[in-house]
Scaffold this motif. Structure first.
Motif, PDB file in Angstrom:
ATOM      1  N   ALA A  26      41.378  45.823  29.549  1.00  0.00           N
ATOM      2  CA  ALA A  26      42.806  46.140  29.670  1.00  0.00           C
ATOM      3  C   ALA A  26      42.967  47.194  30.753  1.00  0.00           C
ATOM      4  O   ALA A  26      42.401  48.273  30.659  1.00  0.00           O
ATOM      5  CB  ALA A  26      43.344  46.655  28.333  1.00  0.00           C
ATOM      6  N   GLY A  27      43.744  46.861  31.791  1.00  0.00           N
ATOM      7  CA  GLY A  27      43.822  47.739  32.946  1.00  0.00           C
ATOM      8  C   GLY A  27      42.703  47.451  33.917  1.00  0.00           C
ATOM      9  O   GLY A  27      42.090  48.363  34.470  1.00  0.00           O
ATOM     10  N   GLY A  28      42.430  46.170  34.152  1.00  0.00           N
ATOM     11  CA  GLY A  28      41.322  45.784  35.015  1.00  0.00           C
ATOM     12  C   GLY A  28      41.725  45.448  36.433  1.00  0.00           C
ATOM     13  O   GLY A  28      40.940  44.849  37.162  1.00  0.00           O
ATOM     14  N   THR A  29      42.917  45.842  36.828  1.00  0.00           N
ATOM     15  CA  THR A  29      43.419  45.453  38.145  1.00  0.00           C
ATOM     16  C   THR A  29      42.651  46.103  39.285  1.00  0.00           C
ATOM     17  O   THR A  29      42.350  45.468  40.291  1.00  0.00           O
ATOM     18  CB  THR A  29      44.907  45.827  38.276  1.00  0.00           C
ATOM     19  OG1 THR A  29      45.604  45.373  37.117  1.00  0.00           O
ATOM     20  CG2 THR A  29      45.522  45.201  39.511  1.00  0.00           C
ATOM     21  N   VAL A 113      37.611  47.067  26.451  1.00  0.00           N
ATOM     22  CA  VAL A 113      37.651  48.215  27.351  1.00  0.00           C
ATOM     23  C   VAL A 113      39.102  48.620  27.540  1.00  0.00           C
ATOM     24  O   VAL A 113      39.912  47.853  28.066  1.00  0.00           O
ATOM     25  CB  VAL A 113      37.025  47.882  28.724  1.00  0.00           C
ATOM     26  CG1 VAL A 113      37.114  49.101  29.649  1.00  0.00           C
ATOM     27  CG2 VAL A 113      35.572  47.443  28.556  1.00  0.00           C
ATOM     28  N   ASN A 114      39.440  49.803  27.092  1.00  0.00           N
ATOM     29  CA  ASN A 114      40.783  50.360  27.285  1.00  0.00           C
ATOM     30  C   ASN A 114      40.754  51.236  28.535  1.00  0.00           C
ATOM     31  O   ASN A 114      40.334  52.387  28.506  1.00  0.00           O
ATOM     32  CB  ASN A 114      41.209  51.183  26.067  1.00  0.00           C
ATOM     33  CG  ASN A 114      41.712  50.317  24.934  1.00  0.00           C
ATOM     34  OD1 ASN A 114      42.415  49.339  25.157  1.00  0.00           O
ATOM     35  ND2 ASN A 114      41.347  50.673  23.707  1.00  0.00           N
ATOM     36  N   GLU A 169      36.593  53.530  25.793  1.00  0.00           N
ATOM     37  CA  GLU A 169      37.789  54.248  26.242  1.00  0.00           C
ATOM     38  C   GLU A 169      37.448  54.958  27.550  1.00  0.00           C
ATOM     39  O   GLU A 169      36.559  55.800  27.598  1.00  0.00           O
ATOM     40  CB  GLU A 169      38.230  55.272  25.191  1.00  0.00           C
ATOM     41  CG  GLU A 169      38.712  54.673  23.876  1.00  0.00           C
ATOM     42  CD  GLU A 169      40.102  54.088  23.984  1.00  0.00           C
ATOM     43  OE1 GLU A 169      40.791  54.355  25.000  1.00  0.00           O
ATOM     44  OE2 GLU A 169      40.513  53.356  23.064  1.00  0.00           O
ATOM     45  N   VAL A 170      38.139  54.584  28.621  1.00  0.00           N
ATOM     46  CA  VAL A 170      37.854  55.177  29.933  1.00  0.00           C
ATOM     47  C   VAL A 170      38.708  56.426  30.123  1.00  0.00           C
ATOM     48  O   VAL A 170      39.932  56.396  29.968  1.00  0.00           O
ATOM     49  CB  VAL A 170      38.128  54.171  31.057  1.00  0.00           C
ATOM     50  CG1 VAL A 170      37.827  54.804  32.421  1.00  0.00           C
ATOM     51  CG2 VAL A 170      37.286  52.911  30.860  1.00  0.00           C
TER      52      VAL A 170
END
Length: 313
Positions: A26-29, A113-114, A169-170
């Motif tokens: 999620a948020g892999g752009t 993956v957040n 969590e990144v």
């Protein structure tokens, strides 16, 4: 140091430890999220790449990177990339996303993956809390903390049902050190706490949760700001000597791929980790073969100016 090969470029089954695994980034752009998605793919995983920037339209960041672009890189690296445009601040959209993953993968999800962020335009580095725009600060919390909570709320049942898996969590920094701006600090420290809380609740089901930070990350926006590319990034070292110790998104990606392939990952659950500690354990390198260690650089060159980096949580 464990005997672990780099995901990218290695041949043979040993280099694909995540073959058959399913991941949601999620948020892999772009940035760290893109690096993670690509390296999970290089390790053999099917990776759902989500975010708001797509070929159908850009997000409010108005950058050229898209989820389709990342998905293509995942597939080129040896995995299977699947782009799904999703606003992770919308519970309804996340619920539909997770339902699609469950339907297409027979209920399987192994890695969550957040990495949703996009908060740079909302971060005020110049003013203390009492002079900051509250609306901007609360939007930052919504965008970079609530999105993680919403995504975990709907995705975790798939991992719990399998009684295995990893949540990542990144964040930025793996210590309690203040990060220079009130709302930015609140976001990044909260994300670490999300990993701690999820680890506690997931432990009975054999699912691990960790937070992870890169060092000085060479994101696309960072490179653009310095007028360089990933191929020419060393040209910017004269402007900022600390940039010599930066790392590409692939380094973070390889750290996450190594964690996801670790059969003893439960021993790390609930911890805040960093690329500069994990490369020593797992033996991976950055894309150019180097092993950046920003904590070591800080200790050598920056501690006198900024104080100790701090102890890991």
């Amino acid at each position: 140091m464990r005997d672990v090969e780099n995901s990218a470029g290695a041949a043979g089954e040993r280099s694909r430890p995540l073959a058959g695994k399913v991941a949601l980034v999620a948020g892999g752009t772009r940035g760290g999220g893109r690096g993670i998605a690509v390296e999970l793919g290089a390790a053999g995983a099917t990776v759902y790449v989500t975010g708001r920037s797509s070929s159908a339209g850009r997000s409010d960041l108005d950058r050229p990177e898209t989820i389709e672009g990342t998905a293509g890189l995942v597939t080129a690296a040896g995995g299977r990339g699947i782009a799904v445009r999703t606003d992770h601040s919308s519970p309804d959209e996340v619920r539909v996303l997770v339902g699609r993953i469950a339907a297409e993968q027979d209920g399987r999800l192994d890695i969550l993956v957040n990495s949703v962020w996009g908060g740079d335009p909302l971060t005020d580095w110049e003013h203390p809390l009492w002079e900051q725009d509250l609306d901007a600060g609360f939007r930052l919390l919504r965008q970079a903390v609530d999105t993680h909570v919403i995504t975990s709320r709907y995705a975790l049942p798939l991992l719990v049902a399998r009684r295995s898996g990893l949540v990542v969590e990144v964040t930025d920094g793996n210590t309690a050190r203040y990060r220079g701006s009130f709302f930015y600090d609140l976001v990044k420290s909260s994300v670490i706490r999300l990993a701690v809380a999820q680890a506690a609740e997931l432990k009975p089901y054999g699912v691990a949760a960790v937070a992870i930070t890169p060092g000085f990350l060479r994101s696309e926006a960072m490179l653009d700001g310095l007028g360089v590319t990933e191929e020419t990034w060393r040209d910017a070292v004269a402007e900022d000597p600390n940039f010599a110790h930066s790392e590409s998104p692939a380094y973070l990606g390889r750290a996450v791929a190594a964690l996801a392939a670790d059969p003893d990952i439960m021993t790390k659950s609930g911890r805040a980790l960093a690329t500069w500690g994990l490369y020593e354990e797992y033996g991976f390198t950055d894309a150019d073969g180097t092993r950046p260690d920003f904590a070591a650089h800080w200790a050598r060159s920056l501690v006198a100016e900024y104080g100790p980096l701090g102890e890991p949580l």
